[in-house]
Design a protein around this motif. Structure first.
Motif, PDB file in Angstrom:
ATOM      1  N   ASP A  71     -59.971  48.144 -25.326  1.00  0.00           N
ATOM      2  CA  ASP A  71     -60.478  49.085 -24.149  1.00  0.00           C
ATOM      3  C   ASP A  71     -61.958  48.875 -23.668  1.00  0.00           C
ATOM      4  O   ASP A  71     -62.058  47.964 -24.442  1.00  0.00           O
ATOM      5  CB  ASP A  71     -60.163  49.944 -24.197  1.00  0.00           C
ATOM      6  CG  ASP A  71     -60.134  51.131 -24.637  1.00  0.00           C
ATOM      7  OD1 ASP A  71     -61.271  50.728 -24.777  1.00  0.00           O
ATOM      8  OD2 ASP A  71     -59.867  51.929 -24.679  1.00  0.00           O
ATOM      9  N   SER A  73     -63.942  50.895 -24.423  1.00  0.00           N
ATOM     10  CA  SER A  73     -64.628  51.129 -24.952  1.00  0.00           C
ATOM     11  C   SER A  73     -64.929  50.894 -26.278  1.00  0.00           C
ATOM     12  O   SER A  73     -66.510  50.762 -27.325  1.00  0.00           O
ATOM     13  CB  SER A  73     -64.041  52.358 -25.979  1.00  0.00           C
ATOM     14  OG  SER A  73     -63.354  52.310 -26.810  1.00  0.00           O
ATOM     15  N   ASN A  74     -64.949  49.392 -26.251  1.00  0.00           N
ATOM     16  CA  ASN A  74     -65.173  47.762 -27.550  1.00  0.00           C
ATOM     17  C   ASN A  74     -66.078  47.151 -25.974  1.00  0.00           C
ATOM     18  O   ASN A  74     -65.981  46.905 -27.959  1.00  0.00           O
ATOM     19  CB  ASN A  74     -63.253  47.152 -27.500  1.00  0.00           C
ATOM     20  CG  ASN A  74     -62.285  48.290 -28.268  1.00  0.00           C
ATOM     21  OD1 ASN A  74     -61.769  48.612 -27.934  1.00  0.00           O
ATOM     22  ND2 ASN A  74     -62.872  48.177 -29.876  1.00  0.00           N
ATOM     23  N   PHE A  99     -66.620  53.091 -17.202  1.00  0.00           N
ATOM     24  CA  PHE A  99     -67.045  52.584 -18.709  1.00  0.00           C
ATOM     25  C   PHE A  99     -67.617  54.121 -18.994  1.00  0.00           C
ATOM     26  O   PHE A  99     -67.764  54.422 -19.846  1.00  0.00           O
ATOM     27  CB  PHE A  99     -68.776  52.102 -18.694  1.00  0.00           C
ATOM     28  CG  PHE A  99     -68.088  49.974 -18.806  1.00  0.00           C
ATOM     29  CD1 PHE A  99     -67.684  50.372 -20.036  1.00  0.00           C
ATOM     30  CD2 PHE A  99     -67.852  49.680 -17.810  1.00  0.00           C
ATOM     31  CE1 PHE A  99     -67.783  48.220 -20.364  1.00  0.00           C
ATOM     32  CE2 PHE A  99     -67.606  48.012 -18.225  1.00  0.00           C
ATOM     33  CZ  PHE A  99     -67.093  47.386 -19.030  1.00  0.00           C
ATOM     34  N   HIS A 102     -65.067  56.025 -21.102  1.00  0.00           N
ATOM     35  CA  HIS A 102     -65.230  55.753 -22.392  1.00  0.00           C
ATOM     36  C   HIS A 102     -66.770  56.100 -23.387  1.00  0.00           C
ATOM     37  O   HIS A 102     -66.754  56.186 -24.788  1.00  0.00           O
ATOM     38  CB  HIS A 102     -65.249  54.499 -22.635  1.00  0.00           C
ATOM     39  CG  HIS A 102     -63.780  53.874 -21.938  1.00  0.00           C
ATOM     40  ND1 HIS A 102     -63.036  54.078 -22.892  1.00  0.00           N
ATOM     41  CD2 HIS A 102     -63.632  53.040 -20.787  1.00  0.00           C
ATOM     42  CE1 HIS A 102     -61.793  53.997 -22.253  1.00  0.00           C
ATOM     43  NE2 HIS A 102     -62.296  53.493 -21.265  1.00  0.00           N
ATOM     44  N   GLN A 103     -68.094  56.390 -22.283  1.00  0.00           N
ATOM     45  CA  GLN A 103     -68.942  57.059 -23.306  1.00  0.00           C
ATOM     46  C   GLN A 103     -69.811  56.102 -23.929  1.00  0.00           C
ATOM     47  O   GLN A 103     -70.278  56.178 -24.920  1.00  0.00           O
ATOM     48  CB  GLN A 103     -68.714  58.125 -24.402  1.00  0.00           C
ATOM     49  CG  GLN A 103     -68.191  59.045 -23.480  1.00  0.00           C
ATOM     50  CD  GLN A 103     -67.917  60.917 -25.039  1.00  0.00           C
ATOM     51  OE1 GLN A 103     -67.988  60.517 -25.250  1.00  0.00           O
ATOM     52  NE2 GLN A 103     -68.002  61.950 -24.253  1.00  0.00           N
ATOM     53  N   VAL A 104     -69.613  55.157 -23.242  1.00  0.00           N
ATOM     54  CA  VAL A 104     -69.979  53.150 -24.103  1.00  0.00           C
ATOM     55  C   VAL A 104     -71.156  52.288 -22.635  1.00  0.00           C
ATOM     56  O   VAL A 104     -71.330  53.404 -21.766  1.00  0.00           O
ATOM     57  CB  VAL A 104     -69.550  52.202 -24.133  1.00  0.00           C
ATOM     58  CG1 VAL A 104     -68.419  52.863 -24.944  1.00  0.00           C
ATOM     59  CG2 VAL A 104     -68.526  52.111 -22.979  1.00  0.00           C
TER      60      VAL A 104
END
Length: 131
Positions: A71, A73-74, A99, A102-104
């Motif tokens: 997802d 986050s990756n 994003f 996802h905390q990225v």
């Protein structure tokens, strides 16, 4: 997988991306082709609507990642292409909405282009993801 942000300055963080990230412990990578505002048959959608095109391109990116077992986050690197950079930036809150949960904040490059492969498309996003 461990991600460590590298930001000698903080200005890019305010825009939603890191200058770099150190990725450790990843065993799989997915290289995604550019995703645009097309439907399941490849037909362009939302002519002249940058916001809707960004949203659909992100939907399509998420679909590709999901099919690969990942997802947002990756995502460890983004390449973004827009026929109108100013208009794209006005709608970049969509990037944060997708994003942010996802905390990225993957490193990103945004380029202005004269056109994309299909003339009615305004926005394209490609990604590298790792797990």
């Amino acid at each position: 997988m461990k991600r460590t942000a590298v930001n000698p300055w903080d200005w890019s963080i305010k825009l939603g991306y890191n200058q770099a990230e150190v990725i450790e412990g990843a065993t799989r990578q997915v290289i995604c082709a550019g995703q645009t505002a097309v439907d399941g048959t490849g037909a362009p959608q939302h002519p002249d609507d940058m916001r809707a095109q960004i949203s659909l391109a992100l939907d399509n990116l998420e679909a590709v990642l999901k099919e690969a077992g990942m997802d947002l986050s990756n995502v460890i690197k983004l390449g973004v292409y827009a026929t109108d950079v100013d208009e794209a930036l006005k709608n970049f809150d969509l990037m944060g909405m997708r994003f942010g949960p996802h905390q990225v904040a993957p490193p990103m490059t945004l380029l202005g282009v004269t056109r994309l492969a299909i003339p009615s498309l305004l926005f394209e996003i490609e990604a590298i993801a790792a797990a």
